[in-house]
Design an enzyme around this catalytic site. Sequence first.
Site, short mmCIF file in Angstrom:
data_model
loop_
_atom_site.label_atom_id
_atom_site.label_comp_id
_atom_site.label_asym_id
_atom_site.label_seq_id
_atom_site.Cartn_x
_atom_site.Cartn_y
_atom_site.Cartn_z
N ASP A 1 -4.71 -10.95 -15.49
CA ASP A 1 -5.79 -11.90 -15.26
C ASP A 1 -6.92 -11.59 -16.24
O ASP A 1 -7.31 -10.43 -16.40
CB ASP A 1 -6.30 -11.75 -13.82
CG ASP A 1 -6.56 -13.08 -13.16
OD1 ASP A 1 -7.38 -13.84 -13.70
OD2 ASP A 1 -5.95 -13.34 -12.11
N HIS B 1 -3.67 -17.27 -4.68
CA HIS B 1 -4.56 -16.51 -3.78
C HIS B 1 -5.78 -17.31 -3.34
O HIS B 1 -6.58 -16.81 -2.56
CB HIS B 1 -4.99 -15.23 -4.50
CG HIS B 1 -5.79 -15.52 -5.73
ND1 HIS B 1 -5.24 -16.12 -6.86
CD2 HIS B 1 -7.10 -15.37 -6.00
CE1 HIS B 1 -6.19 -16.29 -7.76
NE2 HIS B 1 -7.33 -15.85 -7.27
N ASP B 2 -5.96 -18.50 -3.88
CA ASP B 2 -7.11 -19.34 -3.50
C ASP B 2 -6.71 -20.49 -2.57
O ASP B 2 -7.58 -21.24 -2.11
CB ASP B 2 -7.74 -19.97 -4.75
CG ASP B 2 -8.35 -18.93 -5.68
OD1 ASP B 2 -8.80 -17.88 -5.18
OD2 ASP B 2 -8.39 -19.18 -6.90
N ASP C 1 -4.17 3.86 2.62
CA ASP C 1 -5.60 3.57 2.78
C ASP C 1 -5.85 2.12 3.19
O ASP C 1 -7.00 1.67 3.26
CB ASP C 1 -6.39 3.92 1.50
CG ASP C 1 -6.01 3.03 0.32
OD1 ASP C 1 -5.09 2.18 0.47
OD2 ASP C 1 -6.62 3.17 -0.76
N GLU D 1 -6.70 -21.36 -16.22
CA GLU D 1 -7.04 -21.99 -14.93
C GLU D 1 -8.15 -22.99 -15.19
O GLU D 1 -9.21 -22.62 -15.67
CB GLU D 1 -7.51 -20.93 -13.93
CG GLU D 1 -7.68 -21.53 -12.55
CD GLU D 1 -8.68 -20.79 -11.67
OE1 GLU D 1 -8.58 -20.92 -10.45
OE2 GLU D 1 -9.58 -20.09 -12.20
N ASP E 1 0.85 -1.20 0.00
CA ASP E 1 0.00 0.00 0.00
C ASP E 1 0.88 1.24 0.00
O ASP E 1 1.67 1.43 0.92
CB ASP E 1 -0.90 -0.04 1.25
CG ASP E 1 -1.71 1.22 1.40
OD1 ASP E 1 -1.90 1.94 0.40
OD2 ASP E 1 -2.15 1.50 2.54
N ASP F 1 -1.75 -1.23 -3.82
CA ASP F 1 -2.05 -0.47 -5.04
C ASP F 1 -0.89 -0.55 -6.04
O ASP F 1 0.15 -1.15 -5.76
CB ASP F 1 -2.37 0.99 -4.69
CG ASP F 1 -1.34 1.58 -3.74
OD1 ASP F 1 -0.14 1.36 -3.98
OD2 ASP F 1 -1.73 2.24 -2.75
N ASP G 1 -9.01 -16.98 -16.01
CA ASP G 1 -9.79 -17.45 -14.86
C ASP G 1 -10.82 -18.50 -15.28
O ASP G 1 -11.61 -18.26 -16.21
CB ASP G 1 -10.50 -16.22 -14.26
CG ASP G 1 -11.12 -16.49 -12.91
OD1 ASP G 1 -10.36 -16.70 -11.96
OD2 ASP G 1 -12.37 -16.50 -12.83
N ASN H 1 -0.37 4.50 -0.28
CA ASN H 1 -1.00 5.75 0.13
C ASN H 1 -1.75 5.68 1.47
O ASN H 1 -2.53 6.57 1.80
CB ASN H 1 -1.95 6.26 -0.97
CG ASN H 1 -3.08 5.27 -1.24
OD1 ASN H 1 -3.13 4.21 -0.61
ND2 ASN H 1 -3.98 5.61 -2.13
#
Length: 562
Positions: free
Chosen positions: A104, A335-336, A31, A262, A27, A35, A205, A29
């Site tokens: 992706d 990520h899964d 938040d 995938e 990150d 990003d 995907d 910034n």
Amino acid sequence: MQTFAKGNTEWWKKATVYQIYPRSFMDSNGDGIGDIQGIISKLDYLKELGVEVIWLSPVYDSPNDDNGYDIRDYEKIMAEFGTMEDFDLMLAEMHNRGLKLVMDLVVNHTSDEHEWFVQSKSSKDNPYRDFYYWRKGKDGKEPNNWGSVFSGSAWEYDETTDEYYLHLFTKKQPDLNWENPKLREEVYKMMRFWLDKGIDGFRMDVVNFISKVPGLPDGELQPGQLYADGGKYFLNGPRIHEFMQEMNREVLSKYDIMTVGEMPGTTPEDAVLYTNPERNEVNMIFTFEHMDLDSAPGGKWNLKPLDLVDLKDNLNKWQTGLHGKGWNSLYWNNHDQPRIVSRFGNDQEYREKSAKMLGTCLHMMQGTPYVYQGEEIGMTNVRFENLSDYEDVETMNMYKERSMLGYAHEDIMESIYVKGRDNARTPMLWDDSENGGFTTGTPWLRVNPRYLEINVKQALADKNSIFYYYQKLIGFRKELDIITEGNFKLLHRDHSAIFAYNRTWNNEKLIVLCNFSDQVQTIEDEALLHEIQHADVLIANDEVYEKTLTLRPYDAVVYYKK
Ligand code: NOJ
């Protein structure tokens, strides 16, 4: 200095890919959300690791029901991540460093907030109606009995036109209708938009879901289940190869890129059809079979310990089944999936050693390896006490469904600890400051509490770290063509704790020995012992005092012989 035999091959066969999950990477910034500027600030780090390709999970405009896998606008950057200018800069900065970018491509479904769906939903005669699957209800219920991958029915009723639409994932992810040539042309146009910017490929995907059996027949309902698995009617469906070949002809073949589909529910035989170069579909696929071996019947949340022989049999089947006929992807993490060191390794006493062992076992195989952010520093699963600390829609839906079915809270939480996708999505740990250096704000998902011990700063300062070990593995793939080209042979298949195999090519040989247990383990094999005693140690995750077939807990050794 050794000289190794050299072959000649496509760039994506020798590359290692690094996956960035942008929300959790860096990150810039404050938040609390990763990003694009954050990614740019870490490119030198990735360069140092030695990877050549970056696969970026979706950065497109999205309402984030499924963290960007629900796209509202394919040609716009998600505001939380930055702007198109940031994107262009990132791509240029990657290319300046010799890094390639794979984006992706999520085209089995869009967000329900995508303009196509907004139009499609508005009336039965809207020109976009047929971009999605709309059906009348059957006997006052859903049009068929398919369950969504994320629990509940795969259909959602919409009162505007008194019909249901299909969504294999969440109800905010309506499935696109690939039978419609206009939809396909729109998708190809969008793909060209990104390729013309100079990106280097696509990760597609669940792309083997795009062809559904016409009529969408009911699946077989299992006892105790509310909805059926309709996979038989949408996995590798009747027109899938036609669609893949069309996409290749219309778009992919015009660019020097890499493509990976995938593809859950795919066998090595299917994979040959998708990846054989003569068939002009994709370069490689992600298979899931090795990720399902620690699940009992009924799906991933039903836990079962891994039997190493199952893993050996499975990877052996893929290594030999695709050799010379297609191409493999190699991965433990994304990520899964839960973190591999917590899953097939040991995230306590042997965390570093078992992480290196797992890396060794995978990176010496044939295929294109993928490293998921944090894997290179041995990041682990998390156990958050409160359900409210979890964010993933799959986890939340499963919790609701299982509570309704009467499962105990503790049992559901245990499944989440072992299999939940948020294990992989906790923020990347950069240093030992608050929030692991990921953000100066409040992170969107809780940080792994082990950040004081596990972080990039620490890894870079320790020459024996997992990071530098992965750097070596990645480097060997560039140097030793036997890793790309060689035959694979599984050794001692029945050994319950040691994964042993060799690779052979052009008078060269690699022998890979990996102990998947926290006990000393031995292979009895005089001939193999003789072989390793006359070979060099290419890499090992611990000191090798003696060339032996007795391995200490989580030992990994690779021998090289000419
Ligand atoms: C597979 C993606 O990897 C996963 O994160 C996503 O939830 C589903 N496809 C739906 O897009």
